[in-house]
Design a protein around this motif. Structure first.
Motif, mmCIF file in Angstrom:
data_model
loop_
_atom_site.group_PDB
_atom_site.id
_atom_site.type_symbol
_atom_site.label_atom_id
_atom_site.label_comp_id
_atom_site.label_asym_id
_atom_site.label_seq_id
_atom_site.Cartn_x
_atom_site.Cartn_y
_atom_site.Cartn_z
ATOM 1 N N LEU A 114 0.816 -1.205 0.000
ATOM 2 C CA LEU A 114 0.000 0.000 0.000
ATOM 3 C C LEU A 114 0.852 1.258 0.000
ATOM 4 O O LEU A 114 1.879 1.326 0.675
ATOM 5 C CB LEU A 114 -0.899 0.034 1.241
ATOM 6 N N ARG A 117 -1.627 7.133 0.213
ATOM 7 C CA ARG A 117 -2.907 7.590 -0.332
ATOM 8 C C ARG A 117 -3.908 6.435 -0.420
ATOM 9 O O ARG A 117 -5.101 6.608 -0.146
ATOM 10 C CB ARG A 117 -2.696 8.223 -1.712
ATOM 11 N N GLU A 118 -3.422 5.243 -0.792
ATOM 12 C CA GLU A 118 -4.336 4.097 -0.884
ATOM 13 C C GLU A 118 -4.802 3.656 0.495
ATOM 14 O O GLU A 118 -5.965 3.267 0.676
ATOM 15 C CB GLU A 118 -3.672 2.931 -1.612
ATOM 16 N N SER A 121 -7.520 5.962 1.467
ATOM 17 C CA SER A 121 -8.720 5.657 0.701
ATOM 18 C C SER A 121 -9.422 4.414 1.239
ATOM 19 O O SER A 121 -10.660 4.368 1.331
ATOM 20 C CB SER A 121 -8.355 5.461 -0.775
ATOM 21 N N ARG A 122 -8.654 3.413 1.633
ATOM 22 C CA ARG A 122 -9.271 2.178 2.137
ATOM 23 C C ARG A 122 -9.921 2.404 3.506
ATOM 24 O O ARG A 122 -10.985 1.829 3.787
ATOM 25 C CB ARG A 122 -8.234 1.063 2.205
#
Length: 240
Positions: A114, A117-118, A121-122
């Motif tokens: 990861l 930013r991801e 988002s998650r």
């Protein structure tokens, strides 16, 4: 917020390709003072290595304002007798108090493939999915981490009302701090700050939107959605 990947013992170095990702551990801390919990997160992150399982800490805090590492004191509008703690997450000022679900996400980003930013988002998606399950339509806002909703009949700004706040610190490829979701709390202290640095930003909570679940029930449900997001593409289930 990010730090280079260290190669010293105790850093979150990428595991070998053959290494299995351990199951996420859930820790239910009950109601705990903010500062000792923060210090425990720092110690956990400093002491972990590539084999250390990721953890989610479910907790509720007594009343406290927290101000991020680049936070501006001007967003604290008035003294209402609640302590302010200057901390090392990103973001500005927020409020934690009884009736709010807080989940700290102690995650090895390298191991899960990861980027920051991801991960953000998650975490947001886990909240959005939970709220959808509870009959509440929620969304992200570009450039303003967290989760937002509209309130029928209410006069709100362009972002709507904030129901969940998010702030992280990344150290040697591992995260700590996490997400807070307003459930059944006294929202009055939010009026003493610019929530997350936004003047006049409205805040709301699940209990005011027709949800009868208690904070512990919401915490368990949110943890389930967080595990689903973090294990997306993975193989393991949480160690309950």
């Amino acid at each position: 917020m990010t730090s280079p990947v260290a190669t010293l013992p105790g850093s979150c170095n990428p595991p070998s390709p053959a290494a299995a990702t351990p199951a996420i551990v859930l820790r239910r801390l009950g109601r705990a003072e903010y500062e000792p919990t923060w210090q425990a997160m720092q110690a956990f992150t400093a002491g972990r290595d590539a084999a250390t399982p990721d953890e989610l800490w479910l907790v509720e805090h007594p009343p406290v304002f927290t101000l991020g590492q680049a936070g501006k004191a001007e967003h604290l509008l008035r003294d209402v007798g609640i302590a302010t703690v200057k901390i090392d997450r990103g973001g500005q000022v927020t409020y934690h108090g009884p009736g709010q679900v807080v989940i700290y996400t102690l995650i090895d980003l390298h191991r899960r493939g990861l980027k920051v930013r991801e991960l953000v988002s998650r975490i947001e998606q886990a909240v959005i999915d939970l709220l959808a399950e509870l009959g509440i339509a929620a969304r992200r806002e570009d450039g303003a981490p967290g989760v937002y909703v509209d309130i029928p009949g209410a006069v709100l700004g362009p972002m709507g009302a904030k129901i969940a706040a998010l702030g992280l610190r990344i150290r040697n490829g591992c995260s700590y701090h996490g997400v807070s979701l307003n459930v059944a709390m006294d929202l009055a202290p939010f009026a003493a700050i610019n929530p997350c640095g936004y003047e006049g930003l409205a805040v709301t909570q699940t209990s005011d939107l027709g949800v009868s679940l208690s904070p512990p029930e919401v915490a368990e449900a949110l943890a389930r959605h967080l595990v689903a997001q973090l294990e997306r593409g993975g193989r393991s289930t949480p160690d309950l």
